[in-house]
Design a protein around this motif. Structure first.
Motif, PDB file in Angstrom:
ATOM      1  N   GLU A 108     114.747 -18.856  47.692  1.00 20.98           N
ATOM      2  CA  GLU A 108     115.401 -19.335  46.471  1.00 20.98           C
ATOM      3  C   GLU A 108     114.928 -18.556  45.239  1.00 20.98           C
ATOM      4  O   GLU A 108     115.724 -18.294  44.336  1.00 20.98           O
ATOM      5  CB  GLU A 108     115.179 -20.835  46.286  1.00 20.98           C
ATOM      6  N   TYR A 109     113.643 -18.195  45.196  1.00 22.90           N
ATOM      7  CA  TYR A 109     113.160 -17.337  44.109  1.00 22.90           C
ATOM      8  C   TYR A 109     113.967 -16.046  44.090  1.00 22.90           C
ATOM      9  O   TYR A 109     114.405 -15.579  43.036  1.00 22.90           O
ATOM     10  CB  TYR A 109     111.690 -16.959  44.319  1.00 22.90           C
ATOM     11  N   LEU A 110     114.150 -15.438  45.266  1.00 26.20           N
ATOM     12  CA  LEU A 110     114.876 -14.173  45.355  1.00 26.20           C
ATOM     13  C   LEU A 110     116.332 -14.343  44.941  1.00 26.20           C
ATOM     14  O   LEU A 110     116.872 -13.501  44.209  1.00 26.20           O
ATOM     15  CB  LEU A 110     114.768 -13.597  46.769  1.00 26.20           C
ATOM     16  N   GLU A 111     116.967 -15.427  45.383  1.00 30.75           N
ATOM     17  CA  GLU A 111     118.360 -15.661  44.990  1.00 30.75           C
ATOM     18  C   GLU A 111     118.483 -15.842  43.476  1.00 30.75           C
ATOM     19  O   GLU A 111     119.404 -15.299  42.852  1.00 30.75           O
ATOM     20  CB  GLU A 111     118.923 -16.901  45.705  1.00 30.75           C
ATOM     21  N   THR A 112     117.562 -16.578  42.882  1.00 32.26           N
ATOM     22  CA  THR A 112     117.587 -16.810  41.442  1.00 32.26           C
ATOM     23  C   THR A 112     117.426 -15.484  40.692  1.00 32.26           C
ATOM     24  O   THR A 112     118.154 -15.214  39.724  1.00 32.26           O
ATOM     25  CB  THR A 112     116.476 -17.813  41.042  1.00 32.26           C
ATOM     26  N   GLN A 113     116.488 -14.652  41.152  1.00 30.71           N
ATOM     27  CA  GLN A 113     116.281 -13.341  40.522  1.00 30.71           C
ATOM     28  C   GLN A 113     117.521 -12.458  40.688  1.00 30.71           C
ATOM     29  O   GLN A 113     117.904 -11.735  39.756  1.00 30.71           O
ATOM     30  CB  GLN A 113     115.060 -12.651  41.130  1.00 30.71           C
ATOM     31  N   PHE A 114     118.130 -12.517  41.851  1.00 32.26           N
ATOM     32  CA  PHE A 114     119.337 -11.731  42.112  1.00 32.26           C
ATOM     33  C   PHE A 114     120.439 -12.099  41.113  1.00 32.26           C
ATOM     34  O   PHE A 114     121.002 -11.228  40.450  1.00 32.26           O
ATOM     35  CB  PHE A 114     119.816 -11.959  43.542  1.00 32.26           C
ATOM     36  N   TYR A 115     120.732 -13.395  40.991  1.00 34.56           N
ATOM     37  CA  TYR A 115     121.806 -13.810  40.081  1.00 34.56           C
ATOM     38  C   TYR A 115     121.469 -13.481  38.628  1.00 34.56           C
ATOM     39  O   TYR A 115     122.345 -13.085  37.858  1.00 34.56           O
ATOM     40  CB  TYR A 115     122.149 -15.290  40.266  1.00 34.56           C
ATOM     41  N   ALA A 116     120.209 -13.608  38.237  1.00 35.82           N
ATOM     42  CA  ALA A 116     119.815 -13.261  36.865  1.00 35.82           C
ATOM     43  C   ALA A 116     120.078 -11.776  36.605  1.00 35.82           C
ATOM     44  O   ALA A 116     120.592 -11.400  35.537  1.00 35.82           O
ATOM     45  CB  ALA A 116     118.335 -13.594  36.640  1.00 35.82           C
ATOM     46  N   LYS A 117     119.751 -10.936  37.582  1.00 33.72           N
ATOM     47  CA  LYS A 117     119.974  -9.493  37.431  1.00 33.72           C
ATOM     48  C   LYS A 117     121.475  -9.176  37.389  1.00 33.72           C
ATOM     49  O   LYS A 117     121.911  -8.322  36.613  1.00 33.72           O
ATOM     50  CB  LYS A 117     119.290  -8.742  38.578  1.00 33.72           C
ATOM     51  N   VAL A 118     122.260  -9.878  38.203  1.00 32.46           N
ATOM     52  CA  VAL A 118     123.714  -9.669  38.209  1.00 32.46           C
ATOM     53  C   VAL A 118     124.311 -10.064  36.855  1.00 32.46           C
ATOM     54  O   VAL A 118     125.150  -9.342  36.307  1.00 32.46           O
ATOM     55  CB  VAL A 118     124.382 -10.449  39.366  1.00 32.46           C
ATOM     56  N   ILE A 119     123.869 -11.186  36.310  1.00 34.01           N
ATOM     57  CA  ILE A 119     124.378 -11.650  35.011  1.00 34.01           C
ATOM     58  C   ILE A 119     124.053 -10.611  33.932  1.00 34.01           C
ATOM     59  O   ILE A 119     124.909 -10.264  33.120  1.00 34.01           O
ATOM     60  CB  ILE A 119     123.800 -13.044  34.664  1.00 34.01           C
ATOM     61  N   LYS A 120     122.814 -10.087  33.950  1.00 39.08           N
ATOM     62  CA  LYS A 120     122.398  -9.085  32.960  1.00 39.08           C
ATOM     63  C   LYS A 120     123.124  -7.758  33.126  1.00 39.08           C
ATOM     64  O   LYS A 120     123.198  -6.978  32.182  1.00 39.08           O
ATOM     65  CB  LYS A 120     120.887  -8.821  33.075  1.00 39.08           C
ATOM     66  N   SER A 121     123.639  -7.483  34.324  1.00 43.99           N
ATOM     67  CA  SER A 121     124.241  -6.174  34.617  1.00 43.99           C
ATOM     68  C   SER A 121     125.497  -5.890  33.798  1.00 43.99           C
ATOM     69  O   SER A 121     125.844  -4.730  33.597  1.00 43.99           O
ATOM     70  CB  SER A 121     124.595  -6.071  36.104  1.00 43.99           C
ATOM     71  N   GLY A 122     126.182  -6.946  33.363  1.00 42.69           N
ATOM     72  CA  GLY A 122     127.420  -6.750  32.617  1.00 42.69           C
ATOM     73  C   GLY A 122     128.604  -6.343  33.480  1.00 42.69           C
ATOM     74  O   GLY A 122     129.668  -6.013  32.958  1.00 42.69           O
ATOM     75  N   GLY A 179     111.591  -9.518  43.267  1.00 42.86           N
ATOM     76  CA  GLY A 179     112.780  -9.039  43.946  1.00 42.86           C
ATOM     77  C   GLY A 179     113.235  -7.689  43.420  1.00 42.86           C
ATOM     78  O   GLY A 179     113.008  -7.361  42.262  1.00 42.86           O
ATOM     79  N   LYS A 180     113.827  -6.911  44.311  1.00 44.69           N
ATOM     80  CA  LYS A 180     114.448  -5.640  43.904  1.00 44.69           C
ATOM     81  C   LYS A 180     115.821  -5.585  44.563  1.00 44.69           C
ATOM     82  O   LYS A 180     115.948  -5.650  45.794  1.00 44.69           O
ATOM     83  CB  LYS A 180     113.580  -4.436  44.280  1.00 44.69           C
ATOM     84  N   PHE A 181     116.832  -5.537  43.725  1.00 47.31           N
ATOM     85  CA  PHE A 181     118.203  -5.593  44.228  1.00 47.31           C
ATOM     86  C   PHE A 181     119.003  -4.423  43.679  1.00 47.31           C
ATOM     87  O   PHE A 181     118.997  -4.184  42.478  1.00 47.31           O
ATOM     88  CB  PHE A 181     118.875  -6.901  43.797  1.00 47.31           C
ATOM     89  N   PRO A 182     119.690  -3.702  44.552  1.00 47.06           N
ATOM     90  CA  PRO A 182     120.555  -2.634  44.051  1.00 47.06           C
ATOM     91  C   PRO A 182     121.784  -3.255  43.378  1.00 47.06           C
ATOM     92  O   PRO A 182     122.471  -4.072  43.976  1.00 47.06           O
ATOM     93  CB  PRO A 182     120.940  -1.870  45.317  1.00 47.06           C
ATOM     94  N   ILE A 183     121.991  -2.912  42.124  1.00 52.35           N
ATOM     95  CA  ILE A 183     123.140  -3.416  41.364  1.00 52.35           C
ATOM     96  C   ILE A 183     123.929  -2.181  40.943  1.00 52.35           C
ATOM     97  O   ILE A 183     123.571  -1.519  39.966  1.00 52.35           O
ATOM     98  CB  ILE A 183     122.683  -4.237  40.126  1.00 52.35           C
ATOM     99  N   LYS A 184     124.962  -1.832  41.718  1.00 57.49           N
ATOM    100  CA  LYS A 184     125.685  -0.580  41.493  1.00 57.49           C
ATOM    101  C   LYS A 184     127.104  -0.793  40.968  1.00 57.49           C
ATOM    102  O   LYS A 184     127.539  -0.118  40.056  1.00 57.49           O
ATOM    103  CB  LYS A 184     125.723   0.230  42.790  1.00 57.49           C
ATOM    104  N   SER A 185     127.826  -1.703  41.579  1.00 59.05           N
ATOM    105  CA  SER A 185     129.214  -1.947  41.176  1.00 59.05           C
ATOM    106  C   SER A 185     129.540  -3.402  41.455  1.00 59.05           C
ATOM    107  O   SER A 185     128.837  -4.063  42.232  1.00 59.05           O
ATOM    108  CB  SER A 185     130.164  -1.045  41.973  1.00 59.05           C
ATOM    109  N   ALA A 186     130.626  -3.876  40.867  1.00 56.45           N
ATOM    110  CA  ALA A 186     131.032  -5.268  41.098  1.00 56.45           C
ATOM    111  C   ALA A 186     131.303  -5.503  42.586  1.00 56.45           C
ATOM    112  O   ALA A 186     130.892  -6.532  43.139  1.00 56.45           O
ATOM    113  CB  ALA A 186     132.255  -5.610  40.256  1.00 56.45           C
TER     114      ALA A 186
END
Length: 173
Positions: free
Chosen positions: A32-46, A86-93
């Motif tokens: 759940e920590y990882l999922e929360t971090q993932f969504y936070a990073k996605v939201i910040k990605s624009g 967490g480290k998540f690749p955020i490349k495209s929608a």
């Protein structure tokens, strides 16, 4: 427990059950920590806006609520798991949506994989309540990805802790 009561081992068996439940709660807390971090990073990605961003924010907030609830349970049983980085690749929608689908389907499988190992009925009820939300998140994203909302058919497939951790490992810094 009634058989154990006659042997005088009730306290040690409940202590080991509690330790087992703590390990499961901490495993779920880590996910759940990882999922929360993932969504936070996605939201910040624009990368997302409008209705899609709204859904992502809702899912992120729900994952954060899962963290708070699981952290509280872990505190009641012993020491909560530390927060992984967490480290998540955020490349495209499209890539993020596919990753979100994988993450949510994994979460649902992870909870299902532990259900039979949980000793406390209260913790089992909480895990099932979270599992159903993970599965709903997964179904929503699967639909966006034009995949089946029920990828395993009528019965979801559980995953063991080892299977889940092998998939999650690349996402932990």
């Amino acid at each position: 427990s009634s058989a154990a009561a006659g042997t005088g081992s009730t306290s040690s068996s409940s202590a080991s059950a509690s330790a087992g439940d703590l390990a499961i709660v901490n495993y779920a807390l880590t996910l759940e920590y990882l999922e929360t971090q993932f969504y936070a990073k996605v939201i910040k990605s624009g990368l997302f806006s409008g209705a899609n961003l709204s859904v992502i924010k809702t899912f992120g907030a729900e994952e954060a609520e899962h963290v708070a609830a699981l952290h509280k349970v872990a505190m009641s049983l012993g020491t909560p798991a530390s927060k992984p980085k967490g480290k998540f690749p955020i490349k495209s929608a499209a890539q993020v949506t596919a990753l979100a689908g994988a993450v949510e389907n994994l979460g649902a499988s992870a909870y299902l994989g532990q259900a039979g190992n949980i000793q406390s009925k209260e913790i089992l009820a909480a895990a099932l309540a979270i599992h159903s939300i993970e599965a709903r998140h997964a179904a929503t994203i699967n639909t966006l990805l034009k995949k089946s909302p029920t990828p395993d058919g009528a019965f979801a497939k559980p995953m063991t802790m080892a299977q889940v951790l092998a998939v999650v490992k690349p996402f932990i810094a």
